[in-house]
Design a protein around this motif. Structure first.
Motif, PDB file in Angstrom:
ATOM      1  N   GLY A 146       2.826  77.443  31.872  1.00  0.00           N
ATOM      2  CA  GLY A 146       4.075  77.071  32.532  1.00  0.00           C
ATOM      3  C   GLY A 146       4.105  77.346  34.012  1.00  0.00           C
ATOM      4  O   GLY A 146       5.118  77.805  34.547  1.00  0.00           O
ATOM      5  N   ALA A 148       3.732  75.063  36.456  1.00  0.00           N
ATOM      6  CA  ALA A 148       4.192  73.928  37.270  1.00  0.00           C
ATOM      7  C   ALA A 148       5.550  74.236  37.881  1.00  0.00           C
ATOM      8  O   ALA A 148       6.406  74.861  37.259  1.00  0.00           O
ATOM      9  CB  ALA A 148       4.268  72.668  36.422  1.00  0.00           C
ATOM     10  N   ARG A 149       5.740  73.787  39.098  1.00  0.00           N
ATOM     11  CA  ARG A 149       7.047  73.964  39.745  1.00  0.00           C
ATOM     12  C   ARG A 149       7.816  72.656  39.702  1.00  0.00           C
ATOM     13  O   ARG A 149       7.227  71.566  39.699  1.00  0.00           O
ATOM     14  CB  ARG A 149       6.879  74.431  41.188  1.00  0.00           C
ATOM     15  CG  ARG A 149       6.402  73.381  42.185  1.00  0.00           C
ATOM     16  CD  ARG A 149       6.541  73.911  43.605  1.00  0.00           C
ATOM     17  NE  ARG A 149       6.103  72.979  44.626  1.00  0.00           N
ATOM     18  CZ  ARG A 149       6.886  72.057  45.181  1.00  0.00           C
ATOM     19  NH1 ARG A 149       8.148  71.916  44.777  1.00  0.00           N
ATOM     20  NH2 ARG A 149       6.432  71.261  46.144  1.00  0.00           N
ATOM     21  N   PRO A 150       9.137  72.719  39.644  1.00  0.00           N
ATOM     22  CA  PRO A 150       9.922  71.480  39.614  1.00  0.00           C
ATOM     23  C   PRO A 150       9.900  70.769  40.959  1.00  0.00           C
ATOM     24  O   PRO A 150       9.801  71.407  42.013  1.00  0.00           O
ATOM     25  CB  PRO A 150      11.334  71.961  39.266  1.00  0.00           C
ATOM     26  CG  PRO A 150      11.375  73.382  39.716  1.00  0.00           C
ATOM     27  CD  PRO A 150       9.982  73.922  39.532  1.00  0.00           C
ATOM     28  N   ASP A 158       9.844  66.642  48.491  1.00  0.00           N
ATOM     29  CA  ASP A 158       9.402  66.546  47.097  1.00  0.00           C
ATOM     30  C   ASP A 158       9.217  65.091  46.671  1.00  0.00           C
ATOM     31  O   ASP A 158       8.273  64.757  45.938  1.00  0.00           O
ATOM     32  CB  ASP A 158      10.419  67.220  46.179  1.00  0.00           C
ATOM     33  CG  ASP A 158      10.286  68.735  46.187  1.00  0.00           C
ATOM     34  OD1 ASP A 158       9.391  69.244  46.882  1.00  0.00           O
ATOM     35  OD2 ASP A 158      11.078  69.404  45.503  1.00  0.00           O
ATOM     36  N   CYS A 188      12.886  58.842  37.105  1.00  0.00           N
ATOM     37  CA  CYS A 188      12.897  60.125  37.813  1.00  0.00           C
ATOM     38  C   CYS A 188      14.185  60.340  38.600  1.00  0.00           C
ATOM     39  O   CYS A 188      14.506  61.472  38.986  1.00  0.00           O
ATOM     40  CB  CYS A 188      11.687  60.222  38.746  1.00  0.00           C
ATOM     41  SG  CYS A 188      10.120  60.328  37.852  1.00  0.00           S
ATOM     42  N   ASP A 194      15.106  65.956  35.850  1.00  0.00           N
ATOM     43  CA  ASP A 194      14.825  67.385  35.696  1.00  0.00           C
ATOM     44  C   ASP A 194      13.467  67.639  35.060  1.00  0.00           C
ATOM     45  O   ASP A 194      13.138  68.795  34.744  1.00  0.00           O
ATOM     46  CB  ASP A 194      15.915  68.055  34.847  1.00  0.00           C
ATOM     47  CG  ASP A 194      17.283  68.025  35.517  1.00  0.00           C
ATOM     48  OD1 ASP A 194      17.325  68.093  36.758  1.00  0.00           O
ATOM     49  OD2 ASP A 194      18.296  67.922  34.792  1.00  0.00           O
ATOM     50  N   CYS A 195      12.684  66.597  34.875  1.00  0.00           N
ATOM     51  CA  CYS A 195      11.397  66.720  34.189  1.00  0.00           C
ATOM     52  C   CYS A 195      10.213  66.440  35.111  1.00  0.00           C
ATOM     53  O   CYS A 195       9.075  66.309  34.644  1.00  0.00           O
ATOM     54  CB  CYS A 195      11.337  65.756  33.001  1.00  0.00           C
ATOM     55  SG  CYS A 195      12.648  66.012  31.790  1.00  0.00           S
ATOM     56  N   ARG A 197       7.469  67.523  37.664  1.00  0.00           N
ATOM     57  CA  ARG A 197       6.781  68.791  37.906  1.00  0.00           C
ATOM     58  C   ARG A 197       5.587  68.590  38.835  1.00  0.00           C
ATOM     59  O   ARG A 197       5.071  67.481  38.975  1.00  0.00           O
ATOM     60  CB  ARG A 197       6.277  69.383  36.575  1.00  0.00           C
ATOM     61  CG  ARG A 197       7.375  69.668  35.567  1.00  0.00           C
ATOM     62  CD  ARG A 197       8.154  70.920  35.965  1.00  0.00           C
ATOM     63  NE  ARG A 197       9.156  71.273  34.963  1.00  0.00           N
ATOM     64  CZ  ARG A 197      10.417  70.900  35.007  1.00  0.00           C
ATOM     65  NH1 ARG A 197      10.835  70.137  36.011  1.00  0.00           N
ATOM     66  NH2 ARG A 197      11.267  71.284  34.077  1.00  0.00           N
ATOM     67  N   TYR A 198       5.141  69.710  39.439  1.00  0.00           N
ATOM     68  CA  TYR A 198       3.977  69.647  40.311  1.00  0.00           C
ATOM     69  C   TYR A 198       3.099  70.875  40.096  1.00  0.00           C
ATOM     70  O   TYR A 198       3.595  72.004  39.987  1.00  0.00           O
ATOM     71  CB  TYR A 198       4.395  69.578  41.780  1.00  0.00           C
ATOM     72  CG  TYR A 198       3.229  69.354  42.722  1.00  0.00           C
ATOM     73  CD1 TYR A 198       2.464  68.189  42.639  1.00  0.00           C
ATOM     74  CD2 TYR A 198       2.883  70.315  43.659  1.00  0.00           C
ATOM     75  CE1 TYR A 198       1.389  67.987  43.486  1.00  0.00           C
ATOM     76  CE2 TYR A 198       1.815  70.113  44.529  1.00  0.00           C
ATOM     77  CZ  TYR A 198       1.059  68.946  44.421  1.00  0.00           C
ATOM     78  OH  TYR A 198      -0.015  68.743  45.249  1.00  0.00           O
ATOM     79  N   GLU A 209       8.640  66.677  29.566  1.00  0.00           N
ATOM     80  CA  GLU A 209       9.829  67.365  29.065  1.00  0.00           C
ATOM     81  C   GLU A 209       9.511  68.094  27.767  1.00  0.00           C
ATOM     82  O   GLU A 209       8.674  67.663  26.971  1.00  0.00           O
ATOM     83  CB  GLU A 209      10.978  66.377  28.844  1.00  0.00           C
ATOM     84  CG  GLU A 209      10.706  65.311  27.797  1.00  0.00           C
ATOM     85  CD  GLU A 209      11.915  64.438  27.529  1.00  0.00           C
ATOM     86  OE1 GLU A 209      13.038  64.981  27.454  1.00  0.00           O
ATOM     87  OE2 GLU A 209      11.735  63.216  27.390  1.00  0.00           O
ATOM     88  N   LEU A 235       1.558  72.703  32.584  1.00  0.00           N
ATOM     89  CA  LEU A 235       2.832  72.059  32.282  1.00  0.00           C
ATOM     90  C   LEU A 235       3.535  72.691  31.086  1.00  0.00           C
ATOM     91  O   LEU A 235       4.772  72.709  31.017  1.00  0.00           O
ATOM     92  CB  LEU A 235       2.619  70.566  32.014  1.00  0.00           C
ATOM     93  CG  LEU A 235       2.177  69.720  33.203  1.00  0.00           C
ATOM     94  CD1 LEU A 235       1.733  68.337  32.735  1.00  0.00           C
ATOM     95  CD2 LEU A 235       3.301  69.588  34.217  1.00  0.00           C
TER      96      LEU A 235
END
Length: 290
Positions: A146, A148-150, A158, A188, A194-195, A197-198, A209, A235
Motif C-alpha cells: 500500500g 501508492a499515493r493518491p 497531479d 477519473c 478517489d481511485c 494512484r501513483y 479500487e 497498490l
C-alpha cells in the motif's frame, strides 16, 4: 406536423447539448456536463440525438475506440447511452437511430459492440447483434504494501502527472485504450476520482479500487520495463487477498480466467464484423465503457 431531426453536432450546439445532458440525467442519472466543462469531451464520443420540434427525444452514442488486438491496430465502435424520453417512447426512434448509426459506421471500423440491460435483450438481435462473453482475469494475492499515493486530478501537478503516465500506455494489456484521454477523465473526474494512484519509484500511475479484500486494477500506465508484481504490491493494502484486472493481460499465465458477469448487463457484438471476444478470452478495458 412534428419536425424530427437527427443531430451529430451535439457537443457544439448549446441547445442540443443541454437536451442531451438532461436526457442522460433523467434516464441513467449520468451527468455529462462536468466532463464537457472540463474540456474532456473530444471527437471520439459522438451522440446521435433525435429531436422532435427541438426537444431531445432519443439518443444513441458512438464511442470510437482505437486499440491493438493480437499485435494489430484495430478500431472498434461501442454503442452506448441508448435512451428515449418517456414522452417519446413507442415511436420507433431507437430503431431509427440504430439503423442510422450502423449504416454510417459498419464499414468504417473493425467491429461493433454494446452493453444492453435486461429489459431490451430481444431488441438488439433484430439489428444483427448476437450475445458475447467477456472474460475477467484475477488471482490470489498477498503481500500488499500500500505504498501508492493518491493523485488529485483537481490539482494541476497531479493531473499533468497522470496524463504524462497515460501517454506511456499499459505495457501489460491486450486490447489497450489508445489515445483516449477523454474517456480516461470521464472516469477519473467522476466515479473513480478517489481511485487514482501513483507509485513514484516505478513511475507508474494506476486507477485501482478496493472492493472488500479484492483490488480491482482498472488500468496501469507506466514504462515498459515496469515490474508488474512490484506495482501490484504497491497498490494493494495488506488486507488484499485477490487482484482483479479491468483489462486483458498480455501474458495470461498465472491468471485465472472466468466469464465476466455484471448485473443487468449483457454484451452484444455485431455479426459479420470482427468479434475479439470469440477469438480470445478478453474484455474491453473497464475505463472504456461509454
Amino acid at each position: 406536423m412534428s419536425t424530427e431531426q437527427i443531430h451529430t453536432n451535439v457537443r457544439e450546439g448549446p441547445d442540443l447539448r443541454a437536451g442531451f445532458f438532461a436526457l442522460a440525467r433523467e434516464t441513467f442519472d449520468l451527468d455529462f456536463e462536468p466532463w464537457y466543462r472540463g474540456g474532456w469531451w473530444g471527437e471520439r464520443y459522438i451522440p446521435y440525438l433525435l429531436t422532435v420540434d427541438g426537444s431531445a427525444a432519443a439518443n444513441v452514442s458512438v464511442n470510437v475506440l482505437d486499440t491493438r488486438f493480437q499485435g494489430l491496430p484495430r478500431r472498434y465502435i461501442q454503442l452506448g447511452t441508448v435512451m428515449t424520453a418517456p414522452a417519446f417512447r413507442g415511436r420507433g426512434y431507437s430503431r431509427r437511430l440504430l439503423e442510422t448509426v450502423l449504416d454510417r459506421w459498419r464499414d468504417r471500423c473493425d467491429g461493433v459492440y454494446l452493453y444492453a440491460n435486461d429489459s431490451v435483450l430481444d431488441f438488439y438481435p433484430k439489428f444483427g447483434f448476437r450475445p458475447g462473453v467477456e472474460t475477467v482475469h484475477s488471482r490470489p494475492f498477498s503481500g500488499g504494501r500500500g505504498t501508492a499515493r493518491p493523485l488529485d486530478v483537481d490539482r494541476r501537478e497531479d493531473l499533468d502527472l497522470l496524463l504524462d503516465r497515460y501517454a506511456l500506455g499499459n505495457p501489460f494489456c491486450e486490447l489497450p485504450m489508445l489515445d483516449n484521454r477523454g474517456f480516461l477523465m470521464f472516469y477519473c473526474g467522476s466515479f473513480l476520482r478517489d481511485c487514482v494512484r501513483y507509485l513514484p519509484d516505478l513511475r507508474c500511475a494506476a486507477v485501482a479500487e478496493e472492493r472488500g479484500e479484492t483490488l480491482v486494477v482498472h488500468d496501469l500506465f507506466c514504462p515498459p520495463e515496469t515490474d508488474l508484481e512490484a506495482a501490484l504490491a504497491g497498490l494493494a493494502g495488506p488486507n488484499i487477498r485477490r487482484v482483479e484486472l479491468g483489462f486483458t493481460p498480455l501474458d495470461p499465465d498465472g491468471w485465472e480466467a472466468a466469464p465476466l458477469r455484471e448485473e443487468d448487463t449483457t454484451l452484444f457484438v455485431l455479426a459479420g464484423r470482427e468479434d475479439p471476444f470469440s477469438r480470445l478470452p478478453c474484455r474491453m478495458p473497464s475505463l472504456s465503457h461509454g
